[in-house]
Design an enzyme around this catalytic site. Structure first.
Site, mmCIF file in Angstrom:
data_model
loop_
_atom_site.group_PDB
_atom_site.id
_atom_site.type_symbol
_atom_site.label_atom_id
_atom_site.label_comp_id
_atom_site.label_asym_id
_atom_site.label_seq_id
_atom_site.Cartn_x
_atom_site.Cartn_y
_atom_site.Cartn_z
ATOM 1 N N HIS A 213 0.845 -1.206 0.000
ATOM 2 C CA HIS A 213 0.000 0.000 0.000
ATOM 3 C C HIS A 213 0.879 1.253 0.000
ATOM 4 O O HIS A 213 1.290 1.761 1.041
ATOM 5 C CB HIS A 213 -0.921 0.000 1.229
ATOM 6 C CG HIS A 213 -1.974 1.078 1.174
ATOM 7 N ND1 HIS A 213 -3.326 0.800 1.138
ATOM 8 C CD2 HIS A 213 -1.887 2.434 1.146
ATOM 9 C CE1 HIS A 213 -4.010 1.932 1.089
ATOM 10 N NE2 HIS A 213 -3.152 2.944 1.096
ATOM 11 N N GLU B 156 -10.417 3.714 7.153
ATOM 12 C CA GLU B 156 -9.271 4.538 7.568
ATOM 13 C C GLU B 156 -9.808 5.679 8.424
ATOM 14 O O GLU B 156 -9.496 5.799 9.600
ATOM 15 C CB GLU B 156 -8.534 5.087 6.348
ATOM 16 C CG GLU B 156 -7.362 5.991 6.706
ATOM 17 C CD GLU B 156 -6.667 6.608 5.493
ATOM 18 O OE1 GLU B 156 -5.564 7.145 5.667
ATOM 19 O OE2 GLU B 156 -7.232 6.553 4.380
#
Length: 363
Positions: free
Chosen positions: A15, A217
């Site tokens: 990521h 997130e």
């Protein structure tokens, strides 16, 4: 004196954003070459203006891209160069395999509506952006000995781009592209369910294109649920707020869902509040399938070692846990099975571990 790396062995990163991993020198070079005003004259000054030292809100974080993306977007030479230099950066991080993600539309200035970064219309299309990034990555792979694949991002606020994103994933699947992602502001109400995104992900499922989604997130556990149940994601970008829903968390643990964790990023974006236990500690304690990643090292003034130092020094992570999470990252990568096995064999050998008969089961 350089700090001793927290984990001085081969690593896997899943990521990291290409447009958040550009050298300040390169931004300055193209700013000058193209006559685009930048807020600084030296790499150090630019790094300090773009970079973050303390947590900022999501809009303040996103505003950082406005400073420098106009210097890169729309320029063929710049797009290819940032891809090439990215691989060099990862070689220095001790990474042996990386999946880098980006939005082709945010680097284009033609056949994209609206044209990003207040650029004038030019002739660099999203399709050609992907071709240029592929060239840069492949040349970097050859020169720096890092295996690289790419992920193309849909943007939550631009569902009209998503059908082209999945088509580009299909077109370039033999040339570094392995998956589709959904990035951007997940607090946009209902954005996981925008028809443009849902259709693109359905096409990805149908066409055998791998899938990851930024979810949980700053968004709620419900955004995670939408990513898993509606978009059929195979991995979660961040995923921290999954822990708010015990039923969902236990289900994803049983399904061996992979969480792409970015510890230093989560501090600077406010996704994690330092007075609470970091979700990655729970993931470690529960032996969940996750990886450690930089996310946007240019903006976070970091390297991959920053995230390893943070988890080692502040959360008690051991070398054994670092080995485990990297093996799980390799197993959860979007490589075909034969290449995945090669990567795993490389890690087992480097880690002094016996190679199990099957690469299927995560540790």
């Amino acid at each position: 004196m350089a700090q001793t790396p927290a984990f001085n062995k081969p690593k896997v990163e899943l990521h990291v954003h290409l447009d958040g991993a550009i050298k300040p020198e390169t931004i300055l070079y193209y700013g000058r070459k193209r006559g685009i005003a930048l807020p600084a004259d030296t790499p150090e000054e630019l790094q300090n203006i773009i970079g973050m030292d303390k947590p900022l809100s999501l809009p303040e974080f996103l505003a950082k891209f406005d400073y420098y993306m106009p210097a890169i977007a729309g320029c063929r030479e710049a797009v290819k160069r940032i891809a090439y230099e990215f691989v060099e950066m990862k070689a220095k991080d001790g990474v042996v395999y990386v999946e880098v993600r980006y939005s082709p539309h945010l680097l284009a200035n033609s056949k994209v509506e609206p044209i990003p970064w207040n650029q004038a219309e030019g002739d660099l299309t999203p399709d050609e952006v992907v071709s240029l990034v592929n060239q840069g990555l492949q040349e970097g792979e050859r020169d720096f000995g890092v295996k690289v694949r790419s992920i193309l991002c849909c943007m939550r606020h631009q569902p009209s781009w998503s059908s082209e994103v999945v088509e580009l994933c299909k077109k370039y699947r033999e040339q570094t592209v392995v998956a589709i992602d959904l990035a951007g502001d997940e607090t946009i109400e209902g954005s996981s369910l925008f028809p443009g995104h849902v259709k693109a992900y359905a096409e990805a499922v149908k066409s055998g294109v791998h899938r990851t989604v930024h979810a949980g997130e700053v968004g709620s556990a419900n955004v995670v649920k939408e990513a898993v149940d509606t978009l059929k994601t195979e991995r979660l970008g961040h995923g921290y707020h999954t822990l708010e829903d015990a039923t969902l968390y236990n289900r994803l643990r049983q399904e061996n869902m992979h969480f792409e964790v970015c510890p230093w990023s989560s501090y600077l974006t406010g996704a994690w509040k330092p007075d609470t236990e970091h979700p990655v500690v729970r993931f470690k304690n529960d032996q969940v399938n996750y990886s450690l990643n930089t996310d946007d090292p240019l903006i976070f003034k970091s390297t991959l070692d920053t995230d390893y130092q943070m988890t080692k020094n502040e959360m008690g992570f051991t070398e054994e846990e670092f080995k485990r999470l990297n093996i799980n990252a390799a197993k959860s990568s979007f490589l075909p099975e034969d290449e995945k096995k090669e990567l795993l064999d490389l890690l087992y050998k480097a880690y002094g571990m016996p190679s199990p008969a099957s690469a299927e089961q995560c540790l």
